[in-house]
Write an enzyme that holds these catalytic residues in place. Structure first.
Site, PDB file in Angstrom:
ATOM      1  N   CYS A 127       0.851  -1.204   0.000  1.00  0.00           N
ATOM      2  CA  CYS A 127       0.000   0.000   0.000  1.00  0.00           C
ATOM      3  C   CYS A 127       0.886   1.253   0.000  1.00  0.00           C
ATOM      4  CB  CYS A 127      -0.977  -0.036   1.167  1.00  0.00           C
ATOM      5  SG  CYS A 127      -2.353   1.146   0.980  1.00  0.00           S
ATOM      6  N   HIS A 154      -3.777  -4.583  -0.502  1.00  0.00           N
ATOM      7  CA  HIS A 154      -3.382  -5.217   0.753  1.00  0.00           C
ATOM      8  C   HIS A 154      -3.439  -6.737   0.599  1.00  0.00           C
ATOM      9  CE1 HIS A 154      -3.234  -1.764   3.549  1.00  0.00           C
ATOM     10  NE2 HIS A 154      -4.125  -1.234   2.729  1.00  0.00           N
ATOM     11  N   GLU A 163      -2.599  -8.932   2.704  1.00  0.00           N
ATOM     12  CA  GLU A 163      -3.037  -9.524   3.973  1.00  0.00           C
ATOM     13  C   GLU A 163      -4.545  -9.440   4.175  1.00  0.00           C
ATOM     14  OE1 GLU A 163      -2.600  -5.191   4.986  1.00  0.00           O
ATOM     15  OE2 GLU A 163      -1.645  -6.613   3.625  1.00  0.00           O
TER      16      GLU A 163
END
Length: 211
Positions: free
Chosen positions: A79, A184, A186
């Site tokens: 990001c 992102h 994750e």
């Protein structure tokens, strides 16, 4: 061991949790000296570019990151962390970045909603189709974004993935050992986990080859 860089501007715990689920050893550190003993680096980040660079400088991370990346150590920016890899950003003025990827960070100029937030698709660049970082991925896979600015690369060979949002923009970059993901991983379900797994395998290969 992957060092997750803590400079006060990152989504650290979610990244570490994802790596834990994959069985990838990692540690969160706010000490630049720890980067030299790590096998790979992750630079997360949320917030403003200029403030993030100030924090990296104040904590002594700028030269440490440049040095380790310059020596071939795998580095993943996530990001804002991806944006910091570039030469400069025009977010709230002009700010210089780490200069590891050639290009600039610019704000979306679109009638669509900004920030660009939510799930969107990635397309793997043709020259990366067979690369290990694209293993297990397909064009059209969805990942999760939250951003108001995007990277404009100077070299199209650095574009790993692209995404459409009223225009085609670079959603991931790669130059040798340096990788950036605007989304992102994750937070991107199985696709994101596959990408983190691919990065972990890259770190392992580099560690073995350097021993």
């Amino acid at each position: 061991m992957i060092a997750i860089i803590d400079y006060g501007a990152g989504n650290l715990k979610n990244v570490k949790h994802a790596l834990n689920l994959l069985g990838i050893e990692s540690t969160i550190t706010d000490k630049p000296g720890d980067l030299s003993t790590a096998d790979g680096l992750i630079l997360p980040g949320v917030g403003a570019f200029g403030e993030a660079m100030n924090r990296l400088r104040d904590k002594g991370f700028v030269e440490a990151i440049r040095s380790e990346a310059g020596n071939g150590k795998p580095l993943l920016g996530i990001c804002l962390g991806m944006q910091l890899l570039f030469d400069k950003s025009y977010e709230h003025g002009e700010h210089h970045g780490l200069g590891l990827i050639s290009g600039e960070i610019k704000r979306f100029e679109t009638k669509l909603k900004v920030p660009h937030m939510g799930w969107n698709q990635i397309v793997v660049s043709e020259h990366f189709q067979e690369h290990n970082m694209a293993k297990g991925l397909n064009d059209g896979d969805y990942v999760y974004f939250v951003h108001s600015l995007f990277a404009k690369t100077n070299d199209r060979n650095d574009v790993l993935f692209s995404t459409e949002y009223d225009q085609t923009f670079t959603s991931a970059v790669m130059r040798n050992n340096i990788i950036g993901m605007q989304f992102h991983p994750e937070k991107s379900s199985t696709v994101g986990m596959q990408l983190l797994k691919n990065f972990g395998e890259m770190v392992t290969r580099e560690r073995i080859s350097s021993n």
